[in-house]
Design an enzyme around this catalytic site. Structure first.
Site, short mmCIF file in Angstrom:
data_model
loop_
_atom_site.label_atom_id
_atom_site.label_comp_id
_atom_site.label_asym_id
_atom_site.label_seq_id
_atom_site.Cartn_x
_atom_site.Cartn_y
_atom_site.Cartn_z
N THR A 117 24.25 23.53 58.24
CA THR A 117 23.06 24.25 58.72
C THR A 117 21.77 23.54 58.35
OG1 THR A 117 23.29 25.66 56.75
CG2 THR A 117 24.11 26.53 58.83
N LYS A 119 20.83 22.25 54.96
CA LYS A 119 20.30 22.46 53.60
C LYS A 119 19.84 21.15 52.97
CE LYS A 119 24.14 24.53 52.30
NZ LYS A 119 24.82 24.64 53.59
N THR A 120 20.65 20.10 53.11
CA THR A 120 20.27 18.80 52.55
C THR A 120 19.04 18.24 53.26
OG1 THR A 120 22.58 18.36 51.98
CG2 THR A 120 21.10 16.48 52.04
N GLU A 340 47.67 32.60 78.55
CA GLU A 340 46.23 32.44 78.76
C GLU A 340 45.72 33.38 79.85
OE1 GLU A 340 44.56 30.87 76.67
OE2 GLU A 340 46.26 29.92 75.67
#
Length: 505
Positions: A117, A119-120, A340
């Site tokens: 997301t 943060k770094t 499916e």
């Protein structure tokens, strides 16, 4: 040591050794001591240098290129989190102004949220925003089998930040610790662990930060598991601000896509707004991967520009994996097709016009899948909406039971999804158990509630699919032959059955 000092030392050492050898001195002990001393020096340099350190600066390098720093404008989809972080950083920048109100600058900021997301990236942008030295480390770098090594590295990290700030004439330094839960986990009674010593040292260093001193130190940490952190870390005076960095909403996803589209040849007819809608629940890292994979698909097809189908393929790739070359038997293909179609029929009935495509192409671990049209972002669900999601998940296994009299292992992931949704209903007080804490309910009561909910929804799903048995038969041949059934074709088949029901009624 300067370059000149090294050259002088390299010139002196051979001369001294030659003189000692000429004098008849035994050089073996001298050489052993020298080797040991050099080894210790090398190891200590590696330990202190093992912590990844980068400094942000607004100046251009001598080569004329702009240095690779990051700003908050380069981070998309996190306007609320960026606003909170900027306010906290302003305390560091406008130190004289906040002193008038007696405000203590923050010591620590904790960034929490899912992986990918940003943060770094936000921590790096914070260093540029405050014109601070940026020193970074990962929690795993402090974990060693030798007692005391982690604690010493924590001390080195703080010393490094202070010395770099003084050397570069900066007023502040930001220390970023990624995955802090590795060293900041809850301490348990009993045996003392190496992790505990590292955490104790971190707490001591944070207590030793005096916000009136220069350079001022700010700790920013990131984690995906805030609940695992020790309470001593989370109290005010250490990590004063806890900022949640969530998955971006549609507007945020569009911003992220626009940022990563700047260096890519996007076709004029591409709608990034549609891509943002189709990528509900994607993180910033996944959205960057979508842009990258779309460019790869365009290059494979020999196109000079990235088109809308390339983005659709890229979303499928990021969500479910690359297409595989599995060769299934005809019987397996028929079973997967019915499975499916079961999902698609229920989805189209409870959420009209939601099916975009039914595919029989193996992708990742899935032998087939249903692609849904983009829906509006939704974060709150009623009981009936959750029940509809469970019915969609159960549609595949119920279809197999209708045509084969039993289920297959292909329904395992569907059941996991359905059970998780039932758990959400229990935790939200949407079941016959009422408003309860799941930990206070016996296993027997939970199993009974689960069986009642699943049993009732299986019956409803079977009743719905039986009405459209003809759609299975009409769609099956097309899907096996073409491997793809368009959403409009599928809706036309369902509508024809509904028209027949009205005529017969």
């Amino acid at each position: 040591m300067s370059k000149l000092g090294k050259e002088v030392l390299i010139g002196i050492i051979p001369a001294v050794l030659a003189f000692l050898l000429y004098m008849g001195v035994n050089l073996l002990p001298v050489l052993l001591v020298g080797v040991v001393g050099f080894s210790l020096y090398f190891v200590s340099r590696n330990r202190t240098g093992g912590v990844g350190v980068t400094a942000s600066s607004g100046r251009k390098s001598r080569s004329g290129r702009t240095p690779s720093y990051l700003t908050f404008e380069d981070i998309g989809g996190q306007e609320r989190a960026k606003g909170e972080l900027k306010e906290a950083l302003d305390f560091l920048i406008h130190y004289e102004d906040i002193q008038k109100f007696g405000i203590r600058p923050l010591k620590g900021i904790l960034l929490t949220g899912p992986p990918g997301t940003g943060k770094t990236l936000m921590a790096k942008a914070a260093a540029h925003y405050t014109n601070s030295v940026f020193v970074s480390a990962a929690g795993s770098e402090f974990v060693e089998m030798y007692v005391g090594v982690g604690a010493s590295r924590i001390r080195d990290l703080f010393k490094e930040a202070q010395s770099r700030a003084a050397k570069e004439n900066k007023q502040s330094a930001i220390i970023f610790i990624d995955e802090i839960d590795v060293i900041g986990g809850k301490r348990e009674g009993g045996q003392q662990r190496e992790y505990d010593q590292t955490l104790n040292q971190l707490l001591t260093e944070m207590d030793g930060i005096h916000t009136t001193d220069t350079p001022r130190i700010l700790i920013i940490a990131a984690t995906n598991r805030k609940e695992m952190l020790d309470s001593a870390l989370l109290r005010p005076g250490r990590f004063d601000r806890h900022i949640q960095v969530d998955l971006p909403d549609k507007k945020g996803r569009l911003h992220v896509l626009q940022i990563h589209a700047k260096n890519k040849p996007i076709d004029d007819e591409v709608s990034l707004d549609r891509v943002a809608a189709e990528s509900f629940g994607f993180s910033g890292a996944q959205l960057e991967s979508v842009m990258n994979e779309a460019a790869i698909y365009a290059m494979r097809d020999g196109d000079s520009r990235i088109r809308q189908p390339h983005f659709s393929q890229a979303i499928d790739k990021v969500m479910m994996g690359e297409k595989t070359d599995r060769e299934a038997t005809m019987e397996e293909r028929r079973r997967v097709a019915l499975h499916e179609l079961g999902h698609a029929i229920v989805a189209e009935e409870v959420k009209p016009r939601s099916v975009s495509m039914v595919s029989l192409s193996p992708r990742g671990q899935a032998l087939g899948y249903v692609r849904h049209n983009p829906q509006q972002d939704q974060y709150l669900y009623t009981k009936s909406e959750i029940e509809h999601q469970i019915m969609i998940a159960l549609g595949g296994s119920v279809a197999e039971e209708m045509f084969y009299g039993g289920r297959s292992t292909g329904s395992r992931n569907d059941f996991e999804q359905a059970l998780n949704l039932v758990g959400t209903m229990v935790d939200s007080g949407l079941t016959g158990l009422g408003i309860v804490d799941r930990r206070m309910v016996t296993k027997e009561e939970l199993m009974k509630a689960n069986a009642d909910i699943m049993g009732g929804l299986i019956d409803r799903t079977r009743e719905l699919l039986e009405r459209f048995r003809t759609v299975f038969e009409m769609s099956l041949d097309i899907l096996i032959r073409e491997e793809v059934l368009n959403g409009d074709q599928f809706r036309a088949l369902m509508q024809s059955i509904k028209d027949k029901e009205k005529t017969s009624a």
